[in-house]
Scaffold this motif. Structure first.
Motif, mmCIF file in Angstrom:
data_model
loop_
_atom_site.group_PDB
_atom_site.id
_atom_site.type_symbol
_atom_site.label_atom_id
_atom_site.label_comp_id
_atom_site.label_asym_id
_atom_site.label_seq_id
_atom_site.Cartn_x
_atom_site.Cartn_y
_atom_site.Cartn_z
ATOM 1 N N UNK A 195 7.125 5.696 7.714
ATOM 2 C CA UNK A 195 5.827 6.289 7.428
ATOM 3 C C UNK A 195 4.686 5.305 7.358
ATOM 4 N N UNK A 196 4.902 4.083 7.823
ATOM 5 C CA UNK A 196 3.908 3.014 7.729
ATOM 6 C C UNK A 196 3.512 2.558 9.121
ATOM 7 N N UNK A 197 2.235 2.242 9.327
ATOM 8 C CA UNK A 197 1.814 1.648 10.591
ATOM 9 C C UNK A 197 2.067 0.142 10.549
ATOM 10 N N UNK A 198 2.164 -0.514 11.713
ATOM 11 C CA UNK A 198 2.317 -1.976 11.700
ATOM 12 C C UNK A 198 1.176 -2.679 10.969
ATOM 13 N N UNK A 199 -0.045 -2.170 11.122
ATOM 14 C CA UNK A 199 -1.191 -2.801 10.461
ATOM 15 C C UNK A 199 -1.067 -2.714 8.935
ATOM 16 N N UNK A 200 -0.597 -1.561 8.441
ATOM 17 C CA UNK A 200 -0.378 -1.451 6.998
ATOM 18 C C UNK A 200 0.714 -2.411 6.548
ATOM 19 N N UNK A 201 1.732 -2.586 7.393
ATOM 20 C CA UNK A 201 2.816 -3.513 7.056
ATOM 21 C C UNK A 201 2.306 -4.943 6.959
ATOM 22 N N UNK A 202 1.368 -5.322 7.825
ATOM 23 C CA UNK A 202 0.778 -6.659 7.750
ATOM 24 C C UNK A 202 0.152 -6.880 6.379
ATOM 25 N N UNK A 203 -0.651 -5.935 5.950
ATOM 26 C CA UNK A 203 -1.332 -6.063 4.661
ATOM 27 C C UNK A 203 -0.317 -6.105 3.520
ATOM 28 N N UNK A 204 0.642 -5.191 3.530
ATOM 29 C CA UNK A 204 1.620 -5.120 2.445
ATOM 30 C C UNK A 204 2.482 -6.376 2.362
ATOM 31 N N UNK A 205 3.024 -6.797 3.511
ATOM 32 C CA UNK A 205 3.940 -7.936 3.500
ATOM 33 C C UNK A 205 3.254 -9.219 3.037
ATOM 34 N N UNK A 206 2.027 -9.457 3.484
ATOM 35 C CA UNK A 206 1.336 -10.688 3.079
ATOM 36 C C UNK A 206 1.067 -10.712 1.583
ATOM 37 N N UNK A 207 0.737 -9.548 1.032
ATOM 38 C CA UNK A 207 0.499 -9.521 -0.410
ATOM 39 C C UNK A 207 1.805 -9.643 -1.186
#
Length: 299
Positions: A195-207
C-alpha cells in the motif's frame, strides 16, 4: 532538487539483448521442439550460480542437459533459442552475479539474471500457498500450477528503493550496514511496504534508518537484484543536512561527505564505496561527477 544528477552508463544487471518471447510461452509443442533442436543453447543454473568461461556464459546442448525444471529465456535476433535447466547444486564453473555481473556482455548478463531470478523463485514455491499441494512448472518456467486445485502462481518480485540523499551543501549521505565490513559505505535502501508508493518508502526508510527527513526525491533508474528476488528502484533525494542518527540495528554508521571528503576517505582506505554491480555505485558516481576508483572498491 538536483536535476543534473543522472546514472552514468548502463547498470550491470539491467542489460539484455534477448527477446523473452513471452508470447510463445503457452505453446507447449514449440517449447518441446526446442529440446530436440541441436541449435538450442542450454544454461545450467543452480545454487545462485551459472557456468562461466572468462567473460562469457558456458552453454550445453539439449542432449547434454540434465533433468530439472526448464525455463525459456528467449530468442536472439538470429532465432537461436536460449533456455535454462535448474539443477540441484552449483554447476561446474558456476559463478555468482556478484562475481561476474560486471564482466559478462549485455546478452549474457541478461540471460544470467533471468535464469537465476527464476531459479530462486522456483526453489521456494514447490507447494501451493492456497492448499499446500505440489506445484509444477509450466509456460517455460514462468508459471507454477497447483496439481490439486489448478491455481496459477507467478514469479514474485519485491520492490525496494535505494537512494542517494544530498543536502543543501551538496554533500551526499552514505551509511554502513551493521552486517558489512567496517569500511564499506553505501547508499541507503529498504523494501516498499504494501500500500506504499516508492516515493513514500524513500521518506519512511531514511527517517527510520538515520533520522533524516527527505524533502524531495526523483526517480533515477532501476535494475533487477535477484538476491533472491528484488527490483531496486534508484532515487536521488534532498534533505536538510541535519546530523544522522543511525538506528543501530540496520545502520551502524552514517556520514555526510563532500566530494573532497569522500575522495580523501577513499584514498586513505577509510571508506570502501559500493561494488560495481550495485545501482548504489552508479548513484554515487552520478553525484561524484566521475567514476569511483576501481582499485579502491576491491580493497
Amino acid at each position: 532538487m538536483h536535476e543534473a544528477y543522472v546514472l552514468p552508463g548502463p547498470l550491470a544487471l539491467s542489460r539484455s539483448t534477448v527477446d523473452r518471447a513471452a508470447d510463445r510461452r503457452a505453446d507447449a509443442a514449440w517449447l518441446d521442439s526446442l529440446w530436440s533442436d541441436d541449435g538450442t543453447r542450454v544454461l545450467l543454473v543452480g545454487d545462485g550460480t551459472v557456468p562461466v568461461d572468462g567473460d562469457s556464459l558456458r552453454f550445453v546442448s539439449p542432449a547434454e542437459a540434465p533433468d530439472g525444471d526448464r525455463f525459456l529465456l528467449g530468442l536472439d535476433d538470429d532465432g537461436v533459442a536460449f533456455v535454462a535447466v535448474h539443477v540441484g547444486e552449483k554447476p561446474d564453473g558456476g559463478a555468482t552475479l556478484r562475481e561476474v555481473g560486471t564482466v559478462l556482455g549485455d546478452r549474457d548478463a541478461g540471460l544470467a539474471v533471468h535464469a537465476i531470478a527464476l531459479a530462486n523463485w522456483h526453489a521456494t514455491h514447490r507447494f501451493c500457498p492456497r492448499c499446500g499441494g505440489p506445484t509444477q512448472a509450466e509456460q517455460g518456467g514462468h508459471v507454477r500450477v497447483c496439481e490439486l486445485d489448478g491455481s496459477q502462481h507467478f514469479p514474485r518480485t519485491d520492490p525496494a528503493i535505494i537512494v542517494l540523499v544530498v543536502d543543501e551543501k551538496d554533500r551526499c549521505l552514505l551509511g554502513r550496514s551493521a552486517a558489512w565490513p567496517g569500511r564499506r559505505f553505501s547508499t541507503l535502501a529498504g523494501f516498499v511496504e504494501p500500500g506504499e508508493t516508492p516515493e513514500h518508502a524513500v521518506v519512511r526508510e531514511l527517517y527510520e534508518e538515520v533520522g533524516v527527513r527527505v524533502t524531495a526525491c526523483r526517480y533515477a533508474g532501476a535494475q533487477p537484484w535477484p538476491f533472491p528476488s528484488s527490483l531496486m528502484l534508484g532515487y536521488y533525494a534532498t534533505a536538510a543536512g541535519e546530523d544522522p542518527t543511525p538506528d543501530g540495528e540496520e545502520i551502524a554508521e552514517a556520514r555526510w561527505f563532500s566530494r573532497d571528503e569522500l575522495t580523501a576517505a577513499m584514498e586513505r582506505g577509510e571508506v570502501l564505496p559500493p561494488s560495481g554491480i550495485s545501482i548504489a555505485r552508479k548513484l554515487v558516481e552520478g553525484w561524484y561527477g566521475r567514476p569511483l576508483p576501481a582499485d579502491v572498491s576491491r580493497r
